[in-house]
Design an enzyme around this catalytic site. Sequence first.
Site, mmCIF file in Angstrom:
data_model
loop_
_atom_site.group_PDB
_atom_site.id
_atom_site.type_symbol
_atom_site.label_atom_id
_atom_site.label_comp_id
_atom_site.label_asym_id
_atom_site.label_seq_id
_atom_site.Cartn_x
_atom_site.Cartn_y
_atom_site.Cartn_z
ATOM 1 N N LYS A 198 0.858 -1.186 0.000
ATOM 2 C CA LYS A 198 0.000 0.000 0.000
ATOM 3 C C LYS A 198 0.892 1.233 0.000
ATOM 4 O O LYS A 198 1.648 1.466 0.950
ATOM 5 C CB LYS A 198 -0.914 -0.002 1.228
ATOM 6 C CG LYS A 198 -1.816 1.216 1.279
ATOM 7 C CD LYS A 198 -2.776 1.163 2.457
ATOM 8 C CE LYS A 198 -3.694 2.375 2.449
ATOM 9 N NZ LYS A 198 -4.639 2.355 3.574
ATOM 10 N N LYS A 250 -2.075 -1.562 -3.870
ATOM 11 C CA LYS A 250 -2.957 -0.383 -3.815
ATOM 12 C C LYS A 250 -2.140 0.888 -3.857
ATOM 13 O O LYS A 250 -1.166 0.966 -3.117
ATOM 14 C CB LYS A 250 -3.752 -0.463 -2.508
ATOM 15 C CG LYS A 250 -4.645 0.709 -2.253
ATOM 16 C CD LYS A 250 -5.256 0.587 -0.875
ATOM 17 C CE LYS A 250 -6.101 1.826 -0.613
ATOM 18 N NZ LYS A 250 -6.703 1.772 0.702
HETATM 19 C C1 PBG Z 1 -7.017 3.548 5.324
HETATM 20 C C2 PBG Z 1 -7.503 3.498 3.914
HETATM 21 C C3 PBG Z 1 -7.369 4.468 2.928
HETATM 22 C C4 PBG Z 1 -7.993 3.967 1.789
HETATM 23 C C5 PBG Z 1 -8.507 2.733 2.116
HETATM 24 N N1 PBG Z 1 -8.178 2.438 3.422
HETATM 25 C C6 PBG Z 1 -6.820 5.834 2.977
HETATM 26 C C7 PBG Z 1 -5.433 6.091 3.326
HETATM 27 O O1 PBG Z 1 -4.615 5.199 3.517
HETATM 28 O O2 PBG Z 1 -5.124 7.279 3.451
HETATM 29 C C8 PBG Z 1 -8.092 4.669 0.485
HETATM 30 C C9 PBG Z 1 -9.106 4.129 -0.458
HETATM 31 C C10 PBG Z 1 -9.391 4.999 -1.608
HETATM 32 O O3 PBG Z 1 -8.729 6.036 -1.817
HETATM 33 O O4 PBG Z 1 -10.323 4.668 -2.355
HETATM 34 N N2 PBG Z 1 -7.944 2.962 6.205
#
Ligand code: PBG
Length: 326
Positions: A198, A250
């Site tokens: 991520k 991601k």
């Molecule tokens: C954190 C989380 C995020 C997203 C999903 N889970 C945001 C981040 O890490 O700042 C982003 C998902 C998206 O942008 O569609 N719980």
Amino acid sequence: MSGFPDVRMRRLRQSPAVRGMVRETTILPQQLVLPLFVREGLTEPLPISSMPGVVQHSLDSLPSAVAEAAEAGVGGVMLFGVPAVRDATGSGADDPAGILNIATSVVAAEAGDALVVQTDLCLDEFTDHGHCGVLGADGSVDNDATLERYVSMALAQARAGSHLLGLSGMMDGQVAAVRAALDAEGFTQTLLLAYAAKYASAFYGPFREAVDSQLTGDRRTYQLDPGNRREGIREAVVDEAEGADIVMVKPAMAFLDVLREVRDTVSVPVWAYQVSGEYAMVEAAAANGWIDRRAAVQESLLSIRRAGADAVLTYWATEAARWLRD
Ligand code: PBG
């Protein structure tokens, strides 16, 4: 037979029937997962302005969204909770009466066996500072103290009826800690999806509105540097070894190279999250008449599958599943 005129590549593209028979990549509705937001205290759905067509659901509007997804053949829904009150430790996250856990039991009752009920396991929606973990005395995110919070969240979510926990917080050791705690309580069938690679991405921008994020600053001490490919692969390998049932890359479209390499490296299923900014870009361009919306959505999903994703989290899941069925 090494080149033209012996080789005529266009022979394989001459008609829809031939193209259909040689198409390498396909998408099935059950390979799509719909993220859903539910906000405490709402009496009706509230549109998210930066994600046209996506809403924060009330507890009342949530079941029909789940039923529609199931009807379209979508494989699962991923739930995110937006609490009314936040604090330093994110206590709403593991409170059985917290919005995400209540919503999970509502959705589990609605879904039955029709689709896989999935929950985001992270503290950022629940903390008043917006970080994915708890803070130490020096203000930095305390990895090991956060693991204790994740374990408590995992048990609350499993008890509420979640089939699959999406570990999105990027803390070291989160998969092993949660797996051990679940097993000790008898939740041996609860699936773990590790957001392995991520990245600290600008493409999460609209999501911050979607969950009313309190974050100031960034997540660069725990999410990956977008320049790092090898480190993303290593994260996936570590998470597989810790017991992740599925690993994730991601965002999706800006990291298709990482996705391909993770798919070629691990043996567990690999999913990708087509995030809020990816959704918003296509919607904005389509709204201006600059691209063909449906074609762009389908091509984007195809690219993510082609790069190696076994399934895709996408805000278009229900709509795209319907297109695939028609
Ligand atoms: C954190 C989380 C995020 C997203 C999903 N889970 C945001 C981040 O890490 O700042 C982003 C998902 C998206 O942008 O569609 N719980």
